[in-house]
Motif scaffolding. Structure first.
Motif, PDB file in Angstrom:
ATOM      1  N   THR A  28       0.995  -1.109   0.027  1.00  0.00           N
ATOM      2  CA  THR A  28       0.099  -0.150  -0.028  1.00  0.00           C
ATOM      3  C   THR A  28       0.786   1.181   0.135  1.00  0.00           C
ATOM      4  O   THR A  28       0.728   2.238  -0.780  1.00  0.00           O
ATOM      5  N   LYS A  29       1.896   1.227   0.895  1.00  0.00           N
ATOM      6  CA  LYS A  29       2.693   2.536   0.997  1.00  0.00           C
ATOM      7  C   LYS A  29       3.494   2.525  -0.337  1.00  0.00           C
ATOM      8  O   LYS A  29       3.712   3.922  -0.740  1.00  0.00           O
ATOM      9  N   GLU A  30       4.040   1.727  -0.854  1.00  0.00           N
ATOM     10  CA  GLU A  30       4.733   1.578  -2.185  1.00  0.00           C
ATOM     11  C   GLU A  30       3.880   2.389  -3.408  1.00  0.00           C
ATOM     12  O   GLU A  30       4.231   3.265  -4.156  1.00  0.00           O
ATOM     13  N   ARG A  31       2.447   1.994  -3.326  1.00  0.00           N
ATOM     14  CA  ARG A  31       1.598   2.723  -4.316  1.00  0.00           C
ATOM     15  C   ARG A  31       1.475   4.180  -3.938  1.00  0.00           C
ATOM     16  O   ARG A  31       1.472   5.243  -4.565  1.00  0.00           O
ATOM     17  N   LEU A  32       1.371   4.503  -2.638  1.00  0.00           N
ATOM     18  CA  LEU A  32       1.345   5.833  -1.897  1.00  0.00           C
ATOM     19  C   LEU A  32       2.404   6.586  -2.311  1.00  0.00           C
ATOM     20  O   LEU A  32       2.488   7.959  -2.707  1.00  0.00           O
ATOM     21  N   VAL A  33       3.493   5.895  -2.337  1.00  0.00           N
ATOM     22  CA  VAL A  33       5.034   6.488  -2.500  1.00  0.00           C
ATOM     23  C   VAL A  33       4.717   7.046  -4.076  1.00  0.00           C
ATOM     24  O   VAL A  33       5.236   8.201  -4.565  1.00  0.00           O
ATOM     25  N   ALA A  34       4.671   6.382  -5.038  1.00  0.00           N
ATOM     26  CA  ALA A  34       4.424   6.152  -6.403  1.00  0.00           C
ATOM     27  C   ALA A  34       3.723   7.462  -6.767  1.00  0.00           C
ATOM     28  O   ALA A  34       4.279   8.505  -7.645  1.00  0.00           O
ATOM     29  N   GLU A  35       2.547   7.554  -6.191  1.00  0.00           N
ATOM     30  CA  GLU A  35       1.746   8.698  -6.563  1.00  0.00           C
ATOM     31  C   GLU A  35       2.190  10.122  -5.854  1.00  0.00           C
ATOM     32  O   GLU A  35       2.084  11.085  -6.640  1.00  0.00           O
ATOM     33  N   TYR A  80      -2.189  15.617  -1.462  1.00  0.00           N
ATOM     34  CA  TYR A  80      -1.461  15.043  -0.396  1.00  0.00           C
ATOM     35  C   TYR A  80      -1.984  14.857   0.929  1.00  0.00           C
ATOM     36  O   TYR A  80      -1.618  13.943   1.707  1.00  0.00           O
ATOM     37  N   ARG A  81      -2.676  15.586   1.345  1.00  0.00           N
ATOM     38  CA  ARG A  81      -3.540  15.436   2.648  1.00  0.00           C
ATOM     39  C   ARG A  81      -4.128  14.044   2.726  1.00  0.00           C
ATOM     40  O   ARG A  81      -4.135  13.391   3.645  1.00  0.00           O
ATOM     41  N   GLU A  82      -4.907  13.821   1.500  1.00  0.00           N
ATOM     42  CA  GLU A  82      -5.555  12.299   1.463  1.00  0.00           C
ATOM     43  C   GLU A  82      -4.564  11.405   1.453  1.00  0.00           C
ATOM     44  O   GLU A  82      -4.909  10.302   2.195  1.00  0.00           O
ATOM     45  N   LEU A  83      -3.458  11.498   0.775  1.00  0.00           N
ATOM     46  CA  LEU A  83      -2.561  10.326   0.739  1.00  0.00           C
ATOM     47  C   LEU A  83      -1.998  10.264   2.175  1.00  0.00           C
ATOM     48  O   LEU A  83      -1.458   9.090   2.706  1.00  0.00           O
ATOM     49  N   MET A  84      -1.573  11.319   2.891  1.00  0.00           N
ATOM     50  CA  MET A  84      -1.200  11.192   4.457  1.00  0.00           C
ATOM     51  C   MET A  84      -2.235  10.215   5.105  1.00  0.00           C
ATOM     52  O   MET A  84      -2.010   9.806   6.147  1.00  0.00           O
ATOM     53  N   THR A  85      -3.410  10.720   5.192  1.00  0.00           N
ATOM     54  CA  THR A  85      -4.613  10.250   5.763  1.00  0.00           C
ATOM     55  C   THR A  85      -4.334   8.615   5.562  1.00  0.00           C
ATOM     56  O   THR A  85      -4.443   7.690   6.457  1.00  0.00           O
ATOM     57  N   GLN A  86      -4.182   8.118   4.141  1.00  0.00           N
ATOM     58  CA  GLN A  86      -4.178   6.666   3.754  1.00  0.00           C
ATOM     59  C   GLN A  86      -3.109   6.197   4.184  1.00  0.00           C
ATOM     60  O   GLN A  86      -2.965   5.009   4.671  1.00  0.00           O
ATOM     61  N   TRP A  87      -1.751   6.968   4.461  1.00  0.00           N
ATOM     62  CA  TRP A  87      -0.507   6.416   4.883  1.00  0.00           C
ATOM     63  C   TRP A  87      -0.632   5.947   6.583  1.00  0.00           C
ATOM     64  O   TRP A  87      -0.242   4.999   6.714  1.00  0.00           O
ATOM     65  N   LYS A  88      -1.224   6.884   7.145  1.00  0.00           N
ATOM     66  CA  LYS A  88      -1.452   6.587   8.608  1.00  0.00           C
ATOM     67  C   LYS A  88      -2.312   5.370   9.088  1.00  0.00           C
ATOM     68  O   LYS A  88      -2.125   4.746   9.827  1.00  0.00           O
ATOM     69  N   SER A  89      -3.454   5.367   8.010  1.00  0.00           N
ATOM     70  CA  SER A  89      -4.415   4.245   8.195  1.00  0.00           C
ATOM     71  C   SER A  89      -3.761   2.654   7.584  1.00  0.00           C
ATOM     72  O   SER A  89      -4.419   1.772   7.942  1.00  0.00           O
ATOM     73  N   ALA A  90      -2.650   2.728   6.937  1.00  0.00           N
ATOM     74  CA  ALA A  90      -2.128   1.614   6.320  1.00  0.00           C
ATOM     75  C   ALA A  90      -1.380   0.865   7.331  1.00  0.00           C
ATOM     76  O   ALA A  90      -1.431  -0.357   6.920  1.00  0.00           O
ATOM     77  N   GLY A  91      -1.137   1.198   8.544  1.00  0.00           N
ATOM     78  CA  GLY A  91      -0.184   0.483   9.379  1.00  0.00           C
ATOM     79  C   GLY A  91       1.073   0.646   9.031  1.00  0.00           C
ATOM     80  O   GLY A  91       1.733   1.042   7.958  1.00  0.00           O
ATOM     81  N   ARG A  92       2.168  -0.159   9.970  1.00  0.00           N
ATOM     82  CA  ARG A  92       3.646  -0.088   9.720  1.00  0.00           C
ATOM     83  C   ARG A  92       3.865  -1.430   8.611  1.00  0.00           C
ATOM     84  O   ARG A  92       3.427  -2.202   8.632  1.00  0.00           O
ATOM     85  N   ALA A  93       4.925  -1.074   7.602  1.00  0.00           N
ATOM     86  CA  ALA A  93       5.477  -2.078   7.091  1.00  0.00           C
ATOM     87  C   ALA A  93       6.658  -2.704   7.857  1.00  0.00           C
ATOM     88  O   ALA A  93       6.958  -2.328   8.929  1.00  0.00           O
TER      89      ALA A  93
END
Length: 409
Positions: A201-208, A225-238
């Motif tokens: 998930t975070k690799e997809r977020l990084v790519a975007e 970018y704010r939406e991506l940050m919200t998704q990042w926080k909810s994705a959990g830790r890799a």
């Protein structure tokens, strides 16, 4: 013949020792004097005394086994019973009897001690098993795992029980450890799966995020970018080896975009600050038009100022209302002057105002006559009612006369 309290030598060289059961033959002595014979066998007695004393000390001060102690006692008893020494052999038998009792007492003490140690070991192992079974349900993986390892070390340091009891307790203990290990393995397998999903998930977020870093569509991109940050926080830790690298790339992409936006906004803010300064100067120039004394000249001057105003561009949002309000105030003053001029010079409006004034004046005169008549007739109630009506008509007349004055007459 020679003798002492515990033995004697007769004329044939036979040596005797005195005991509670009477004299016993010790042996024969052919060489030397009878005194030498007694001395020889007395030294044998002293040797037995020393050996018994040493055995007594070993029994009391060492962990000599009961079996070995009994063997040593038996050996000494054989020597005493053989009567090959001159001395108080009955006293030695008495000491050996006491020694036997002492060994038996020590044996019983050790038996009780071993039983106590066994009970304590059983209790300790049962406690270890109980704790292990509780730990088997724990989710504190690190702490519980370390504690279980410590329990194993403690178990190894405890004495063994009887085979059946020891095997049963060890089976429970081992089963608890296995259950914990199975649960922990399943937990971390699930955690690994979740972290792998978080990594994808975070690799997809990084790519975007990296694809947006060069955008100049400031508002929508910042919102994304704010939406991506919200998704990042909810994705959990890799996984730990990926998390920091992914975060650095994600944050770096944002930093590139926001640094560019800040640079552009800084330039725009500087430009708008300069625009504000220019518009404040124009607003001050426009305010000098007031009060409007020459409508044509004022209108032309304001039009010139407004053309320059429109050419300047945007000002900071928080200052916009104030500076534009100053210009609008001047514009409204000119519009009000125009409306007043129009009313003053409009023949139809003047005629309507004069007609209305005439009608109201006639109505007021009529009411006054009616009031005078009513009072003359003594009808105060009617007069009071007409007075109230007169007040309303007079107010309308005064307003109409004021409006007529605006037409210059």
């Amino acid at each position: 013949m020679s003798s002492d309290p515990w033995g004697r030598v007769d004329e044939t060289g036979t040596v005797y020792v005195r005991t509670a059961d009477g004299e016993q033959v010790v042996g024969s002595w052919a060489a030397g004097s009878p005194e030498e014979a007694l001395t020889y066998f007395e030294r044998k007695y002293e040797g037995l005394v020393v050996e018994i004393g040493l055995l007594e000390k070993r029994v009391q001060t060492t962990d000599l086994s009961a079996k070995d102690a009994q063997t040593a006692i038996g050996h000494l008893r054989e020597q005493v019973d053989a009567h090959h020494a001159v001395g108080d052999l009955d006293a030695l038998r008495g000491r050996l009897d006491k020694l036997v009792a002492s060994v038996e007492e020590r044996r019983e003490e050790r038996k009780q001690q071993r039983a106590k140690q066994s009970d304590e070991a059983r209790k300790s192992k049962e406690d270890l098993v109980t704790e292990a079974e509780q730990l088997a349900q724990s989710d504190q993986w690190r702490a519980a795992g370390e504690r279980l390892r410590a329990l194993v070390d403690t178990w190894k340091g405890l004495p063994r029980l009887d085979r059946k009891s020891d095997d049963e307790l060890w089976h429970r203990f081992s089963h608890a450890r296995s259950a914990f290990s199975k649960r922990r393995k399943a937990h971390f397998a699930q955690l690994d799966a979740q972290r792998e999903e978080a990594r994808r998930t975070k690799e997809r977020l990084v790519a975007e995020a990296e694809s947006l870093s060069g955008s100049t569509d400031w508002g929508p991109t910042a919102a994304r970018y704010r939406e991506l940050m919200t998704q990042w926080k909810s994705a959990g830790r890799a996984q730990r080896e990926h998390e920091d690298d992914l975060w650095n790339r994600f944050r770096g992409a944002q930093d590139v975009f926001f640094a560019a936006r800040s640079s552009v906004f800084a330039e725009r803010d500087a430009e708008q600050s300069e625009n504000l300064k220019l518009k404040e100067e124009l607003a001050e120039e426009a305010e000098k038009i007031l009060p409007v004394t020459d409508l044509k000249t004022s209108r032309a001057a304001f039009r010139s100022i407004n053309e320059r105003w429109e050419a300047i561009g945007h000002v900071p949002r928080d200052a916009r209302a104030k500076v534009e309000g100053r210009m609008h105030a001047v514009e409204r003053a000119i519009q009000e002057a125009e409306e007043a001029e129009w009313r003053r010079t409009n023949p139809e409006a003047r005629a309507r105002a004069e007609g209305l004034t005439g009608q109201l004046q006639a109505a007021v005169d009529k009411l006054r006559a009616q009031i005078d008549q009513a009072r003359a007739q003594g009808n105060s109630s009617k007069a009071d009612k007409l007075e109230r009506e007169l007040e309303g008509r007079q107010a309308l007349l005064d307003q109409a006369l004021k409006g007529l004055q605006e037409f210059g007459g």
